[in-house]
Design a protein around this motif. Structure first.
Motif, PDB file in Angstrom:
ATOM      1  N   ALA A  16      27.528  43.604  46.470  1.00  0.00           N
ATOM      2  CA  ALA A  16      26.800  44.012  47.672  1.00  0.00           C
ATOM      3  C   ALA A  16      27.718  44.535  48.775  1.00  0.00           C
ATOM      4  O   ALA A  16      27.227  44.959  49.831  1.00  0.00           O
ATOM      5  CB  ALA A  16      25.984  42.829  48.198  1.00  0.00           C
ATOM      6  N   LEU A  17      29.019  44.521  48.557  1.00  0.00           N
ATOM      7  CA  LEU A  17      29.927  45.021  49.586  1.00  0.00           C
ATOM      8  C   LEU A  17      29.621  46.487  49.888  1.00  0.00           C
ATOM      9  O   LEU A  17      29.271  47.258  48.990  1.00  0.00           O
ATOM     10  CB  LEU A  17      31.384  44.884  49.124  1.00  0.00           C
ATOM     11  N   PRO A  18      29.765  46.897  51.144  1.00  0.00           N
ATOM     12  CA  PRO A  18      29.455  48.286  51.495  1.00  0.00           C
ATOM     13  C   PRO A  18      30.397  49.291  50.830  1.00  0.00           C
ATOM     14  O   PRO A  18      30.028  50.438  50.613  1.00  0.00           O
ATOM     15  CB  PRO A  18      29.600  48.322  53.019  1.00  0.00           C
ATOM     16  N   GLN A  19      31.592  48.868  50.510  1.00  0.00           N
ATOM     17  CA  GLN A  19      32.542  49.732  49.812  1.00  0.00           C
ATOM     18  C   GLN A  19      33.119  48.964  48.631  1.00  0.00           C
ATOM     19  O   GLN A  19      33.525  47.810  48.777  1.00  0.00           O
ATOM     20  CB  GLN A  19      33.670  50.138  50.754  1.00  0.00           C
ATOM     21  N   ARG A  20      33.146  49.596  47.474  1.00  0.00           N
ATOM     22  CA  ARG A  20      33.702  48.938  46.291  1.00  0.00           C
ATOM     23  C   ARG A  20      35.191  48.691  46.472  1.00  0.00           C
ATOM     24  O   ARG A  20      35.923  49.581  46.907  1.00  0.00           O
ATOM     25  CB  ARG A  20      33.498  49.813  45.060  1.00  0.00           C
ATOM     26  N   PRO A  21      35.676  47.513  46.127  1.00  0.00           N
ATOM     27  CA  PRO A  21      37.112  47.269  46.214  1.00  0.00           C
ATOM     28  C   PRO A  21      37.840  48.070  45.134  1.00  0.00           C
ATOM     29  O   PRO A  21      37.280  48.390  44.085  1.00  0.00           O
ATOM     30  CB  PRO A  21      37.243  45.772  45.971  1.00  0.00           C
ATOM     31  N   ASP A  22      39.092  48.386  45.407  1.00  0.00           N
ATOM     32  CA  ASP A  22      39.902  49.095  44.417  1.00  0.00           C
ATOM     33  C   ASP A  22      40.266  48.188  43.242  1.00  0.00           C
ATOM     34  O   ASP A  22      40.513  48.665  42.142  1.00  0.00           O
ATOM     35  CB  ASP A  22      41.191  49.612  45.071  1.00  0.00           C
ATOM     36  N   LEU A  23      40.274  46.892  43.499  1.00  0.00           N
ATOM     37  CA  LEU A  23      40.676  45.935  42.477  1.00  0.00           C
ATOM     38  C   LEU A  23      39.904  44.643  42.668  1.00  0.00           C
ATOM     39  O   LEU A  23      39.743  44.176  43.795  1.00  0.00           O
ATOM     40  CB  LEU A  23      42.182  45.644  42.593  1.00  0.00           C
ATOM     41  N   VAL A  24      39.417  44.073  41.579  1.00  0.00           N
ATOM     42  CA  VAL A  24      38.861  42.719  41.604  1.00  0.00           C
ATOM     43  C   VAL A  24      39.796  41.876  40.752  1.00  0.00           C
ATOM     44  O   VAL A  24      39.998  42.149  39.565  1.00  0.00           O
ATOM     45  CB  VAL A  24      37.421  42.667  41.046  1.00  0.00           C
ATOM     46  N   LEU A  25      40.374  40.872  41.374  1.00  0.00           N
ATOM     47  CA  LEU A  25      41.370  40.033  40.735  1.00  0.00           C
ATOM     48  C   LEU A  25      40.791  38.638  40.557  1.00  0.00           C
ATOM     49  O   LEU A  25      40.250  38.062  41.503  1.00  0.00           O
ATOM     50  CB  LEU A  25      42.614  39.972  41.622  1.00  0.00           C
ATOM     51  N   PHE A  26      40.881  38.121  39.340  1.00  0.00           N
ATOM     52  CA  PHE A  26      40.410  36.761  39.108  1.00  0.00           C
ATOM     53  C   PHE A  26      41.611  35.906  38.732  1.00  0.00           C
ATOM     54  O   PHE A  26      42.352  36.224  37.811  1.00  0.00           O
ATOM     55  CB  PHE A  26      39.359  36.688  37.995  1.00  0.00           C
ATOM     56  N   THR A  27      41.774  34.802  39.456  1.00  0.00           N
ATOM     57  CA  THR A  27      42.878  33.885  39.178  1.00  0.00           C
ATOM     58  C   THR A  27      42.308  32.489  38.936  1.00  0.00           C
ATOM     59  O   THR A  27      41.182  32.201  39.322  1.00  0.00           O
ATOM     60  CB  THR A  27      43.869  33.840  40.357  1.00  0.00           C
ATOM     61  N   GLY A  28      43.068  31.656  38.310  1.00  0.00           N
ATOM     62  CA  GLY A  28      42.614  30.284  38.096  1.00  0.00           C
ATOM     63  C   GLY A  28      41.778  30.151  36.834  1.00  0.00           C
ATOM     64  O   GLY A  28      41.836  30.972  35.932  1.00  0.00           O
ATOM     65  N   ASP A  29      40.977  29.104  36.803  1.00  0.00           N
ATOM     66  CA  ASP A  29      40.187  28.778  35.614  1.00  0.00           C
ATOM     67  C   ASP A  29      38.830  29.469  35.654  1.00  0.00           C
ATOM     68  O   ASP A  29      38.012  29.189  36.522  1.00  0.00           O
ATOM     69  CB  ASP A  29      39.955  27.268  35.529  1.00  0.00           C
TER      70      ASP A  29
ATOM     71  N   MET B 206      50.041  56.763  53.838  1.00  0.00           N
ATOM     72  CA  MET B 206      49.732  55.623  53.004  1.00  0.00           C
ATOM     73  C   MET B 206      48.210  55.543  52.833  1.00  0.00           C
ATOM     74  O   MET B 206      47.462  55.589  53.803  1.00  0.00           O
ATOM     75  CB  MET B 206      50.280  54.354  53.651  1.00  0.00           C
ATOM     76  N   THR B 207      47.760  55.356  51.598  1.00  0.00           N
ATOM     77  CA  THR B 207      46.339  55.246  51.295  1.00  0.00           C
ATOM     78  C   THR B 207      45.903  53.786  51.396  1.00  0.00           C
ATOM     79  O   THR B 207      46.550  52.912  50.820  1.00  0.00           O
ATOM     80  CB  THR B 207      46.060  55.766  49.874  1.00  0.00           C
ATOM     81  N   PRO B 208      44.808  53.522  52.099  1.00  0.00           N
ATOM     82  CA  PRO B 208      44.317  52.133  52.172  1.00  0.00           C
ATOM     83  C   PRO B 208      43.950  51.614  50.775  1.00  0.00           C
ATOM     84  O   PRO B 208      43.508  52.368  49.912  1.00  0.00           O
ATOM     85  CB  PRO B 208      43.073  52.231  53.052  1.00  0.00           C
ATOM     86  N   PHE B 209      44.156  50.343  50.607  1.00  0.00           N
ATOM     87  CA  PHE B 209      43.883  49.694  49.331  1.00  0.00           C
ATOM     88  C   PHE B 209      43.116  48.403  49.614  1.00  0.00           C
ATOM     89  O   PHE B 209      43.510  47.626  50.481  1.00  0.00           O
ATOM     90  CB  PHE B 209      45.211  49.363  48.627  1.00  0.00           C
ATOM     91  N   SER B 210      42.036  48.174  48.882  1.00  0.00           N
ATOM     92  CA  SER B 210      41.275  46.936  49.095  1.00  0.00           C
ATOM     93  C   SER B 210      41.125  46.188  47.779  1.00  0.00           C
ATOM     94  O   SER B 210      41.108  46.776  46.703  1.00  0.00           O
ATOM     95  CB  SER B 210      39.889  47.247  49.673  1.00  0.00           C
ATOM     96  N   PHE B 211      41.064  44.870  47.895  1.00  0.00           N
ATOM     97  CA  PHE B 211      40.855  44.071  46.701  1.00  0.00           C
ATOM     98  C   PHE B 211      40.058  42.824  47.054  1.00  0.00           C
ATOM     99  O   PHE B 211      39.992  42.411  48.205  1.00  0.00           O
ATOM    100  CB  PHE B 211      42.173  43.699  46.013  1.00  0.00           C
ATOM    101  N   VAL B 212      39.450  42.246  46.029  1.00  0.00           N
ATOM    102  CA  VAL B 212      38.727  40.988  46.146  1.00  0.00           C
ATOM    103  C   VAL B 212      39.374  40.037  45.162  1.00  0.00           C
ATOM    104  O   VAL B 212      39.658  40.405  44.015  1.00  0.00           O
ATOM    105  CB  VAL B 212      37.233  41.164  45.800  1.00  0.00           C
ATOM    106  N   GLN B 213      39.618  38.808  45.596  1.00  0.00           N
ATOM    107  CA  GLN B 213      40.152  37.794  44.704  1.00  0.00           C
ATOM    108  C   GLN B 213      39.126  36.681  44.535  1.00  0.00           C
ATOM    109  O   GLN B 213      38.631  36.133  45.517  1.00  0.00           O
ATOM    110  CB  GLN B 213      41.451  37.193  45.234  1.00  0.00           C
ATOM    111  N   LEU B 214      38.807  36.387  43.285  1.00  0.00           N
ATOM    112  CA  LEU B 214      37.959  35.254  42.944  1.00  0.00           C
ATOM    113  C   LEU B 214      38.840  34.268  42.194  1.00  0.00           C
ATOM    114  O   LEU B 214      39.738  34.667  41.452  1.00  0.00           O
ATOM    115  CB  LEU B 214      36.794  35.690  42.058  1.00  0.00           C
ATOM    116  N   SER B 215      38.576  32.985  42.376  1.00  0.00           N
ATOM    117  CA  SER B 215      39.438  31.999  41.739  1.00  0.00           C
ATOM    118  C   SER B 215      38.670  30.744  41.342  1.00  0.00           C
ATOM    119  O   SER B 215      37.763  30.312  42.047  1.00  0.00           O
ATOM    120  CB  SER B 215      40.567  31.624  42.707  1.00  0.00           C
ATOM    121  N   ASP B 216      39.073  30.187  40.222  1.00  0.00           N
ATOM    122  CA  ASP B 216      38.604  28.875  39.767  1.00  0.00           C
ATOM    123  C   ASP B 216      37.089  28.720  39.759  1.00  0.00           C
ATOM    124  O   ASP B 216      36.542  27.791  40.348  1.00  0.00           O
ATOM    125  CB  ASP B 216      39.242  27.767  40.609  1.00  0.00           C
TER     126      ASP B 216
END
Length: 64
Positions: free
Chosen positions: A37-50, A1-11
């Motif tokens: 500035a994260l040391p490793q780029r996330p695989d996904l940046v997810l934005f939810t909300g307004d 299994m390959t590690p997966f990282s993401f960042v979630q921003l919201s509202d």
């Protein structure tokens, strides 16, 4: 299994400058800086909300 990282921003409510949080746009810009500035780029940046605070301009009027 390959590690997966993401960042979630919201509202972020970009464009909001009133109470209780008067830093809508600045807070969003700060969050983007923190993600960049994260040391490793996330695989996904997810934005939810307004993303923005208003859908209408201050000069628009309604004839309803």
């Amino acid at each position: 299994m390959t590690p997966f990282s993401f960042v979630q921003l919201s509202d972020a409510h970009v464009g909001f400058n009133g109470p209780p949080r008067s830093m809508g746009t600045k807070a969003f810009e700060h969050a983007v800086d923190m993600v960049n500035a994260l040391p490793q780029r996330p695989d996904l940046v997810l934005f939810t909300g307004d993303l923005t605070h208003d859908t209408e301009t201050k000069t628009s009027t309604s004839n309803v």
